[in-house]
Design an enzyme around this catalytic site. Structure first.
Site, mmCIF file in Angstrom:
data_model
loop_
_atom_site.group_PDB
_atom_site.id
_atom_site.type_symbol
_atom_site.label_atom_id
_atom_site.label_comp_id
_atom_site.label_asym_id
_atom_site.label_seq_id
_atom_site.Cartn_x
_atom_site.Cartn_y
_atom_site.Cartn_z
ATOM 1 C CG HIS A 99 180.561 37.580 39.485
ATOM 2 N ND1 HIS A 99 179.986 38.783 39.149
ATOM 3 C CD2 HIS A 99 181.771 37.568 38.863
ATOM 4 C CE1 HIS A 99 180.813 39.474 38.384
ATOM 5 N NE2 HIS A 99 181.894 38.757 38.178
ATOM 6 C CE LYS A 150 187.592 46.029 34.613
ATOM 7 N NZ LYS A 150 186.816 44.814 34.876
ATOM 8 N NE ARG A 185 182.688 35.677 31.361
ATOM 9 C CZ ARG A 185 182.662 37.004 31.385
ATOM 10 N NH1 ARG A 185 181.538 37.620 31.655
ATOM 11 N NH2 ARG A 185 183.726 37.710 31.133
ATOM 12 C CB SER A 196 179.923 43.363 35.647
ATOM 13 O OG SER A 196 180.034 42.316 36.558
HETATM 14 O O1 PNS Z 1 186.582 41.308 37.733
HETATM 15 P P1 PNS Z 1 187.860 41.761 37.106
HETATM 16 O O2 PNS Z 1 187.826 43.251 36.871
HETATM 17 O O3 PNS Z 1 188.211 40.986 35.869
HETATM 18 O O4 PNS Z 1 189.001 41.463 38.199
HETATM 19 C C1 PNS Z 1 190.338 41.779 37.953
HETATM 20 C C2 PNS Z 1 191.152 41.737 39.241
HETATM 21 C C3 PNS Z 1 190.581 42.695 40.262
HETATM 22 C C4 PNS Z 1 191.150 40.329 39.820
HETATM 23 C C5 PNS Z 1 192.621 42.124 38.873
HETATM 24 O O5 PNS Z 1 192.631 43.312 38.153
HETATM 25 C C6 PNS Z 1 193.501 42.279 40.100
HETATM 26 O O6 PNS Z 1 193.917 41.312 40.710
HETATM 27 N N1 PNS Z 1 193.791 43.543 40.473
HETATM 28 C C7 PNS Z 1 194.601 43.869 41.631
HETATM 29 C C8 PNS Z 1 195.954 44.467 41.215
HETATM 30 C C9 PNS Z 1 196.906 43.349 40.786
HETATM 31 O O7 PNS Z 1 197.299 42.500 41.573
HETATM 32 N N2 PNS Z 1 197.258 43.397 39.504
HETATM 33 C C10 PNS Z 1 198.112 42.390 38.880
HETATM 34 C C11 PNS Z 1 197.276 41.214 38.403
HETATM 35 S S1 PNS Z 1 198.233 40.101 37.505
#
Ligand code: PNS
Length: 160
Positions: free
Chosen positions: A18, A42, A91, A129
């Site tokens: 990150h 999660k 990645r 992570s």
């Molecule tokens: O690090 P991650 O867990 O892959 O991040 C995922 C994240 C937090 C970017 C994604 O789950 C998110 O944007 N969540 C907020 C809720 C939302 O907008 N969901 C629709 C995404 S298309």
């Protein structure tokens, strides 16, 4: 015009991968907002405050990094901030489907929003992570994957 983007994620915890993405993005951005998701999709190991504090400490000397949290839809948060660019690290090919789906869904919800994907350095390609947490849980060697402050916190969490 200031070039500002949001880098959203769980950051549970932030890894060297990150950090590499943030550094790369600052080559062409004036500011990056690292937005820590609080949405309980999660089982988080660290609280949002802990996750934000790690990031704040790591970038304490970088004025172009803002650390924030958001709850709810990313596109709503971005509208509130007046930002239209999302940064995400890509990645391996395995990330692609998930990222592709998110990028297109976000764009469907707000057509002004675009996602810029950055490839981390090859040395960070396999860092995640989830794996770091698993290794820490099994008391393995983690110092090459995470910054010192996170390593210390993981070791405290898992008593080693
Ligand atoms: O690090 P991650 O867990 O892959 O991040 C995922 C994240 C937090 C970017 C994604 O789950 C998110 O944007 N969540 C907020 C809720 C939302 O907008 N969901 C629709 C995404 S298309």
């Amino acid at each position: 015009m200031n070039k500002i983007a949001v880098y959203p994620g769980s950051f549970d915890p932030i890894t060297n991968g990150h950090i590499d993405v943030v550094k790369r993005s600052l080559k062409f951005l004036d500011k990056i907002i690292i937005a820590v998701s609080t949405f309980p999709r999660k089982n988080f190991l660290f609280t949002v405050e802990e996750r934000m504090n790690f990031i704040k400490e790591i970038f304490k000397n970088e004025k172009r990094v803002e650390v924030d949290s958001f709850n709810g839809l990313l596109v709503d948060y971005m509208k509130k901030k007046g930002v239209n660019i999302i940064i995400r690290g890509l990645r391996a090919i395995s990330d692609f489907e998930y990222e592709f789906q998110m990028a297109l869904t976000n764009r469907k919800m707000n057509r002004d929003v675009d996602t810029v994907f950055l490839m981390p350095g090859e040395e960070f390609f396999y860092v995640s992570s989830t794996l770091v947490k698993e290794i820490a849980k099994l008391k393995g060697y983690i110092s090459c994957f995470v910054p010192e402050i996170v390593e210390k916190a993981l070791k405290e969490k898992f008593n080693y």
